[in-house]
Design a protein around this motif. Structure first.
Motif, PDB file in Angstrom:
ATOM      1  N   ARG A   1      43.032  13.800 -15.486  1.00  0.00           N
ATOM      2  CA  ARG A   1      43.069  13.811 -16.858  1.00  0.00           C
ATOM      3  C   ARG A   1      44.401  12.912 -17.432  1.00  0.00           C
ATOM      4  O   ARG A   1      45.299  13.464 -17.909  1.00  0.00           O
ATOM      5  N   PRO A   2      44.285  11.715 -17.143  1.00  0.00           N
ATOM      6  CA  PRO A   2      45.429  10.728 -17.708  1.00  0.00           C
ATOM      7  C   PRO A   2      45.640  10.648 -19.076  1.00  0.00           C
ATOM      8  O   PRO A   2      44.646  10.549 -19.789  1.00  0.00           O
ATOM      9  N   ASN A   3      46.775  10.373 -19.452  1.00  0.00           N
ATOM     10  CA  ASN A   3      47.239   9.782 -20.767  1.00  0.00           C
ATOM     11  C   ASN A   3      47.239   8.344 -20.621  1.00  0.00           C
ATOM     12  O   ASN A   3      47.308   7.643 -19.657  1.00  0.00           O
ATOM     13  N   LEU A   4      46.874   7.844 -21.798  1.00  0.00           N
ATOM     14  CA  LEU A   4      46.958   6.194 -22.078  1.00  0.00           C
ATOM     15  C   LEU A   4      47.796   5.880 -22.968  1.00  0.00           C
ATOM     16  O   LEU A   4      47.862   6.329 -24.016  1.00  0.00           O
ATOM     17  N   GLY A   5      48.765   4.897 -22.787  1.00  0.00           N
ATOM     18  CA  GLY A   5      49.717   4.359 -23.660  1.00  0.00           C
ATOM     19  C   GLY A   5      49.893   3.018 -23.662  1.00  0.00           C
ATOM     20  O   GLY A   5      49.611   2.536 -22.585  1.00  0.00           O
ATOM     21  N   GLY A   6      49.955   2.182 -24.697  1.00  0.00           N
ATOM     22  CA  GLY A   6      50.031   0.591 -25.080  1.00  0.00           C
ATOM     23  C   GLY A   6      50.857   0.218 -25.895  1.00  0.00           C
ATOM     24  O   GLY A   6      51.185   0.943 -27.076  1.00  0.00           O
ATOM     25  N   ARG A   7      51.263  -0.888 -25.932  1.00  0.00           N
ATOM     26  CA  ARG A   7      52.435  -1.487 -26.851  1.00  0.00           C
ATOM     27  C   ARG A   7      52.035  -2.785 -27.176  1.00  0.00           C
ATOM     28  O   ARG A   7      52.036  -3.570 -25.838  1.00  0.00           O
ATOM     29  N   LYS A   8      51.856  -3.426 -28.034  1.00  0.00           N
ATOM     30  CA  LYS A   8      51.768  -4.787 -28.419  1.00  0.00           C
ATOM     31  C   LYS A   8      52.831  -5.504 -29.110  1.00  0.00           C
ATOM     32  O   LYS A   8      52.891  -4.989 -30.288  1.00  0.00           O
ATOM     33  N   PRO A   9      53.642  -5.953 -28.266  1.00  0.00           N
ATOM     34  CA  PRO A   9      54.893  -6.568 -29.098  1.00  0.00           C
ATOM     35  C   PRO A   9      54.600  -7.458 -30.143  1.00  0.00           C
ATOM     36  O   PRO A   9      53.756  -8.510 -30.139  1.00  0.00           O
ATOM     37  N   GLY A  10      55.382  -7.235 -31.509  1.00  0.00           N
ATOM     38  CA  GLY A  10      55.317  -8.038 -32.516  1.00  0.00           C
ATOM     39  C   GLY A  10      56.134  -9.309 -32.187  1.00  0.00           C
ATOM     40  O   GLY A  10      56.877  -9.383 -31.096  1.00  0.00           O
ATOM     41  N   GLN A  11      56.485 -10.121 -33.212  1.00  0.00           N
ATOM     42  CA  GLN A  11      57.141 -11.410 -33.258  1.00  0.00           C
ATOM     43  C   GLN A  11      58.654 -10.966 -33.412  1.00  0.00           C
ATOM     44  O   GLN A  11      59.452 -11.844 -33.031  1.00  0.00           O
TER      45      GLN A  11
END
Length: 441
Positions: free
Chosen positions: A94-104
């Motif tokens: 049962r994993p967690n998911l994390g994501g980040r999309k860097p801005g400018q």
């Protein structure tokens, strides 16, 4: 038309044009069986595949992503006594998911967060269709999790995809998080906050009928234990102090009547009300277990209660211990009215404390989000979320002021034939996309 208005119009048009993709995203998510149970082993068979599906979609948009199975032991050690800490939880499969999309660079960041786990289906004969075989019918999408809360997760994902496809310039980061185990406790959300998935503001897409809810109730779960004295149900009983039986089911009736009295008191107690909440906090009896044999009086009974509390009632650690003590005192008073219960008082075993929080209505993000909601053709009027959600974890532990906002009628949650209207799903996606574009620009 100025540049901001032109961009908002372009985003809104793109969301409307993507209606079928929004629908298919949600039907894809419903098809994953991601059930959470009090005993987490084995996990719902679709839990990890669902997170991998979301991860692949995010990676295609330029998100830096990771999947991980939280380790409860260090979380318990670090946060013991704080919200989200529950003994004996497991996260294998049962994993967690994390994501980040860097801005400018130089802009404000925004957290989009939700849970992918769902409650069990209940009796299958109560469903008109298979719970994990989504059906699109009469302008709605049916299936377990359509409202709570894969509809909100689909809207989060599609808002990010549409902004990416339009190449909308963002200076701030978008943080994306989907957790497991919300339907049992908040340790998945705690693991996310502890891992650093924080931002300047956040949106949790629990179902609110597309209204901004900057407050939620806290929840206490407890077992009221009533010890009677078993005996032959068909014989004329002697009094208990002469060795006769005491029917624990009768004791339940007395206790439930007492709980009704507490609720009537709380109904008119200003400490138990909040202007954004439809009603006061209350105590709900959700389960009763009693009896050992068809011809025997019950020797023991157990009433499971669900107790709501407000952010103003939290203790120093952000939990509901003060309210639990208040309920304990009330139950002690109920016992004083009965000679047997005075001698053999009921006791409460508290086994869950799900926290609450409130983001000030005048917070800059709330004002910004209200503008995006208005531009989407929705009401900017604030409301309260009348059950628990995980917003307290990112807000109070992660330092990310987080509000609830998501598609669907909250009363559909946990019901058979759960469904969300497609129009609400699209409107939510539009509002989220406009909020991201405005806050992170």
């Amino acid at each position: 038309m100025d540049d901001n208005a032109a961009q908002a119009s372009r985003i809104a048009a793109a969301v409307d044009a993507a209606r079928d993709r929004v629908v298919s995203t949600l039907t894809d998510l419903i098809a994953f069986q991601t059930i959470s149970r009090p005993d987490p082993a084995p996990p719902g068979p679709g839990t990890e595949p669902c997170q991998r599906y979301l991860r692949a979609r995010l990676a295609a948009l330029g998100f830096e992503t990771e999947l991980w199975e939280p380790d409860p032991a260090p979380l318990l050690e670090k946060y013991r006594g704080r919200p989200g800490t529950v003994e004996a939880r497991r996260f294998e499969g049962r994993p967690n998911l994390g994501g980040r999309k860097p801005g400018q660079g130089g802009g404000r960041s925004l957290l989009l967060t939700g849970h992918i786990d769902v409650v069990p289906t209940g009796p299958i004969e109560h469903w008109r269709s298979e719970p994990f075989s989504p059906v699109v019918q009469d302008g709605a999408i049916y299936g377990r999790g359509a409202v709570d809360m894969k509809g909100g997760v689909a809207a989060m994902l599609m808002a990010c995809e549409i902004l990416h496809e339009l190449d909308v310039p963002l200076r701030g980061d978008i943080v994306f998080s989907t957790v497991c185990d919300e339907e049992i406790c908040s340790m998945g959300a705690l693991a996310h906050a502890d891992r650093g998935y924080t931002a300047d503001a956040g949106i949790m897409t629990e179902p609110t009928a597309n209204r901004i809810a900057p407050i939620c109730f806290g929840i206490l779960w407890g077992r009221i234990i009533l010890d009677g004295i078993g005996g032959h149900a068909e014989l004329t009983p002697r009094n208990w102090d002469a060795g006769g039986p005491v029917d624990a089911i009768d004791l339940c009736r007395q206790m439930l009547n007492g709980i009704d009295l507490i609720n009537r008191r709380w109904m008119f107690d200003p400490r138990k009300r909040h202007p954004l909440m439809e009603g006061p906090v209350n105590i709900l009896a959700t389960q009763i277990r009693a009896g050992e044999h068809p011809s025997s009086t019950a020797g023991r009974a157990e009433i499971v209660i669900d107790v709501k509390y407000l952010p103003a009632e939290r203790d120093a650690l952000g939990r509901g211990s003060l309210v639990a003590a208040e309920v304990d005192a009330f139950i002690s008073q109920i016992c004083q009215a009965d000679p047997y219960l005075r001698a053999h008082p009921a006791r409460v075993e508290w086994f869950l404390d799900a926290d609450c929080t409130e983001v000030p209505s005048d917070h800059p993000f709330v004002s910004c989000f209200q503008g995006a909601v208005s531009a989407s053709g929705l009401s900017p009027q604030l409301t309260g979320f009348s059950s628990h959600s995980d917003i307290g974890i990112p807000t109070d532990i992660g330092g990310t002021p987080t509000v609830n906002f998501g598609p669907g009628d909250p009363s559909q949650a946990h019901q058979p034939n759960e469904h969300v209207m497609i129009a609400d799903l699209v409107s939510c996606t539009r509002a989220l996309a406009l909020a991201i574009a405005d806050w992170c620009r």
